[in-house]
Scaffold this active site. Structure first.
Site, PDB file in Angstrom:
ATOM      1  N   HIS A 250       0.903  -1.120  -0.083  1.00 21.63           N
ATOM      2  CA  HIS A 250       0.084  -0.061   0.018  1.00 21.63           C
ATOM      3  C   HIS A 250       0.914   1.312   0.058  1.00 21.63           C
ATOM      4  O   HIS A 250       2.101   1.206   0.511  1.00 21.63           O
ATOM      5  CB  HIS A 250      -0.907   0.084   1.284  1.00 21.63           C
TER       6      HIS A 250
ATOM      7  N   ASP B  23      -8.155  -5.646  -0.147  1.00 23.32           N
ATOM      8  CA  ASP B  23      -8.628  -6.359  -1.266  1.00 23.32           C
ATOM      9  C   ASP B  23      -8.477  -7.782  -1.067  1.00 23.32           C
ATOM     10  O   ASP B  23      -8.895  -8.765  -1.589  1.00 23.32           O
ATOM     11  CB  ASP B  23      -8.011  -5.907  -2.679  1.00 23.32           C
TER      12      ASP B  23
HETATM   13  C1  LIG Z   1      -0.573  -1.028  -3.947  1.00 23.71           C
HETATM   14  C2  LIG Z   1       0.774  -0.642  -4.781  1.00 23.71           C
HETATM   15  C3  LIG Z   1       0.124  -0.496  -6.275  1.00 23.71           C
HETATM   16  C4  LIG Z   1       1.399   0.274  -3.997  1.00 23.71           C
HETATM   17  O1  LIG Z   1       2.593   0.686  -4.907  1.00 23.71           O
HETATM   18  P1  LIG Z   1       3.668   1.858  -4.514  1.00 23.71           P
HETATM   19  O2  LIG Z   1       3.236   2.600  -3.345  1.00 23.71           O
HETATM   20  O3  LIG Z   1       3.741   2.359  -5.836  1.00 23.71           O
HETATM   21  O4  LIG Z   1       4.734   0.821  -4.026  1.00 23.71           O
HETATM   22  P2  LIG Z   1       5.884   0.411  -4.939  1.00 23.71           P
HETATM   23  O5  LIG Z   1       5.324  -0.170  -6.355  1.00 23.71           O
HETATM   24  O6  LIG Z   1       6.824   1.478  -5.033  1.00 23.71           O
HETATM   25  O7  LIG Z   1       6.563  -0.878  -4.200  1.00 23.71           O
HETATM   26  C5  LIG Z   1       7.636  -0.919  -3.202  1.00 23.71           C
HETATM   27  C6  LIG Z   1       8.291  -1.940  -3.223  1.00 23.71           C
HETATM   28  O8  LIG Z   1       7.316  -3.074  -2.560  1.00 23.71           O
HETATM   29  C7  LIG Z   1       7.174  -4.085  -3.999  1.00 23.71           C
HETATM   30  N1  LIG Z   1       5.956  -4.453  -3.709  1.00 23.71           N
HETATM   31  C8  LIG Z   1       4.847  -3.803  -3.351  1.00 23.71           C
HETATM   32  N2  LIG Z   1       3.612  -4.347  -3.678  1.00 23.71           N
HETATM   33  C9  LIG Z   1       4.114  -5.570  -3.765  1.00 23.71           C
HETATM   34  C10 LIG Z   1       3.218  -6.697  -3.849  1.00 23.71           C
HETATM   35  N3  LIG Z   1       2.094  -6.802  -3.761  1.00 23.71           N
HETATM   36  N4  LIG Z   1       3.765  -7.952  -4.185  1.00 23.71           N
HETATM   37  C11 LIG Z   1       5.383  -7.859  -4.328  1.00 23.71           C
HETATM   38  N5  LIG Z   1       6.072  -6.814  -4.260  1.00 23.71           N
HETATM   39  C12 LIG Z   1       5.426  -5.683  -4.056  1.00 23.71           C
HETATM   40  C13 LIG Z   1       7.733  -3.452  -5.153  1.00 23.71           C
HETATM   41  O9  LIG Z   1       8.226  -4.212  -5.874  1.00 23.71           O
HETATM   42  C14 LIG Z   1       8.838  -2.627  -4.513  1.00 23.71           C
HETATM   43  O10 LIG Z   1       9.748  -2.973  -4.242  1.00 23.71           O
HETATM   44  P3  LIG Z   1      11.344  -2.664  -5.091  1.00 23.71           P
HETATM   45  O11 LIG Z   1      11.439  -1.190  -4.590  1.00 23.71           O
HETATM   46  O12 LIG Z   1      12.230  -3.670  -4.517  1.00 23.71           O
HETATM   47  O13 LIG Z   1      11.255  -2.995  -6.596  1.00 23.71           O
HETATM   48  C15 LIG Z   1       1.399  -2.099  -4.580  1.00 23.71           C
HETATM   49  O14 LIG Z   1       1.809  -2.390  -3.445  1.00 23.71           O
HETATM   50  C16 LIG Z   1       0.767  -3.083  -5.503  1.00 23.71           C
HETATM   51  O15 LIG Z   1       1.072  -3.216  -6.728  1.00 23.71           O
HETATM   52  N6  LIG Z   1       0.159  -3.991  -4.647  1.00 23.71           N
HETATM   53  C17 LIG Z   1      -0.352  -5.208  -5.326  1.00 23.71           C
HETATM   54  C18 LIG Z   1      -1.929  -4.701  -5.961  1.00 23.71           C
HETATM   55  C19 LIG Z   1      -2.827  -4.412  -4.889  1.00 23.71           C
HETATM   56  O16 LIG Z   1      -3.141  -5.085  -3.935  1.00 23.71           O
HETATM   57  N7  LIG Z   1      -3.415  -3.109  -4.992  1.00 23.71           N
HETATM   58  C20 LIG Z   1      -4.424  -3.004  -4.120  1.00 23.71           C
HETATM   59  C21 LIG Z   1      -3.889  -1.427  -3.206  1.00 23.71           C
HETATM   60  S1  LIG Z   1      -5.126  -1.121  -2.004  1.00 23.71           S
END
Ligand SMILES: CC(C)(COP(=O)(O)OP(=O)(O)OC[C@H]1O[C@@H](n2cnc3c(N)ncnc32)[C@H](O)[C@@H]1OP(=O)(O)O)[C@@H](O)C(=O)NCCC(=O)NCCS
Length: 391
Positions: free
Chosen positions: A272, A323
């Site tokens: 998140h 979710d």
């Molecule tokens: C929600 C989300 C988009 C937030 O993204 P964000 O704040 O931009 O975080 P980042 O994409 O910068 O992720 C930070 C790190 O955690 C990792 N990470 C984040 N969510 C992850 C997940 N669900 N599974 C595996 N790794 C994850 C990323 O690969 C990144 O690692 P790195 O810097 O070593 O590459 C992201 O956590 C995600 O894609 N989650 C899965 C989808 C989901 O459940 N969405 C609903 C959100 S309520």
């Protein structure tokens, strides 16, 4: 331009808002100051909606008046049903919803106005329209006819009757009521922000909700609950959860981005932008998922979910989000995977409207700047001048 910024508007404060706030470090969520765990299951979704829109929990007569206005708005015009009939049955439910809301804009008696009273009337209609469309579309695509339900029912019971064709048990209606409340608002999440950006241009409320639904669909946002359910079904066996998560994250999953040789496949339902610990809503949903799994005999999927949760806990510090366990609850309610995000929208329409009303009331165009990384100013190539003079 300031070079000290983070991609994705991370940590950027975009506007004042009194609707909702998140304490990401403590995993807490508040609607107008009330903790989500105190509201869910205690205050019905209709009163939560009123709280989000007007700022206070309603007195009994105010709650009655609000419900009466909502009940009045509970009609699904034949032309919208006709539109749904014309859509391909294998289309995504959220696309059908987005299309129907767009169509409803043209039918709305207040279409030409964005004044406060007109917006409020539209907000009631939209809170009623979204579940009606979600239910009608689900029935039509499986070859059933839409049904009606007593307009005086609670919102959750009304929706479930439209969806299933019969009145739900009190327990199932209560589960849906809690799910709607848990999803009703979440500060400046992507879909709400999209709605506020649209409102800030002084576009109409339907346009803003169309933008919100479009934004909700992505797997990084609301689309994640569909992916969670598909993933849990694919794993199928609690004993396979560990290996599955290892295959997703990779054996080198713990390494930092720079050290990794292959991209990490994300696990839906985890991570998140704001929370650093498990989401408060996920804690409530986990308990509900367990109880529902036991009540419906679908314990296996819950056990797979617990296996994934433990495997993620062992490997990462990523918090579980709303979710993950909501998908297990929806499965126990008999909701198919591709309908999960539409259930999310059925709750979130309350928050989209709350934020839109707030933005209309104190509006300024939302227009950020880009950190430009393109070429510096330069003249057109001389060959272009030769080409155009010889043309
Ligand atoms: C929600 C989300 C988009 C937030 O993204 P964000 O704040 O931009 O975080 P980042 O994409 O910068 O992720 C930070 C790190 O955690 C990792 N990470 C984040 N969510 C992850 C997940 N669900 N599974 C595996 N790794 C994850 C990323 O690969 C990144 O690692 P790195 O810097 O070593 O590459 C992201 O956590 C995600 O894609 N989650 C899965 C989808 C989901 O459940 N969405 C609903 C959100 S309520």
């Amino acid at each position: 331009m300031d070079s000290d910024w983070k991609a994705g508007l991370e940590d950027v404060v975009a506007a004042d808002s009194a609707v909702c706030t998140i304490d990401g470090g403590a995993g807490r969520l508040y609607y107008r100051g009330y903790e989500i765990g105190d509201l869910a299951g205690t205050v019905p979704f209709e009163d939560v909606t009123r709280l989000l829109w007007f700022g206070e929990l309603p007195a009994a007569d105010e709650a009655r008046a609000f419900r009466a206005r909502l009940a009045e708005a509970r009609t699904l015009p034949d032309s919208i049903v006709g539109l749904l009939r014309s859509l391909p049955r294998d289309g995504h439910p959220l696309d059908a919803l987005r299309t129907a809301v767009s169509f409803a804009a043209a039918l709305d008696p207040d279409a030409g106005s964005i004044d406060a009273e007109a917006n409020l009337r539209k907000a009631f209609r939209l809170v009623a329209l979204v579940p009606a469309v979600v239910a009608a579309w689900q029935r039509l695509r499986i070859g059933r006819e839409p049904v009606t339900a007593p307009a005086t029912d609670s919102h959750a019971a009304w929706f479930l009757t439209l969806l299933e064709g019969h009145a739900p048990s009190a327990e199932v209606a209560r589960v849906m009521d809690i799910a709607l409340t848990l999803h009703a608002d979440h500060e400046f999440n992507a879909s709400t922000f999209a709605a506020r950006v649209a409102v800030a241009t002084r576009a109409d409320l339907h346009a803003a909700v169309v933008a919100a639904i479009a934004t909700l669909k992505g797997p990084s946002h609301g689309g994640a609950n569909e992916d969670v359910l598909l993933m849990l079904r694919e794993i199928g066996d609690p004993d396979k959860a560990e290996v599955f998560i290892e295959s997703r994250l990779g054996r080198r999953g713990a390494l930092s981005r720079r050290e990794r040789t292959e991209p990490r496949t994300r696990v839906p339902g985890f991570g998140h932008r704001v929370y650093r610990v498990d989401d408060a809503r996920a804690r409530v949903l986990r308990g509900m998922a367990k109880a529902m799994a036991e009540a419906t005999g679908r314990q296996r999927l819950f056990a797979v979910a617990e296996g994934v949760y433990d495997a993620m806990r062992a490997r990462t510090t990523l918090p579980v989000n709303v979710d993950f366990f909501s998908a297990v609850v929806y499965d126990a309610l008999g909701i198919p995977p591709d309908l999960c995000t539409s259930i999310f929208a059925t709750g979130r329409i309350a928050g989209w409207c709350a934020h839109a009303l707030e933005q209309y009331a104190d509006n300024r165009l939302i227009r950020p700047r880009a950190h430009y990384t393109g070429p510096p100013p330069r003249p057109l190539p001389s060959t272009l001048a030769v080409r155009s003079s010889s043309a």
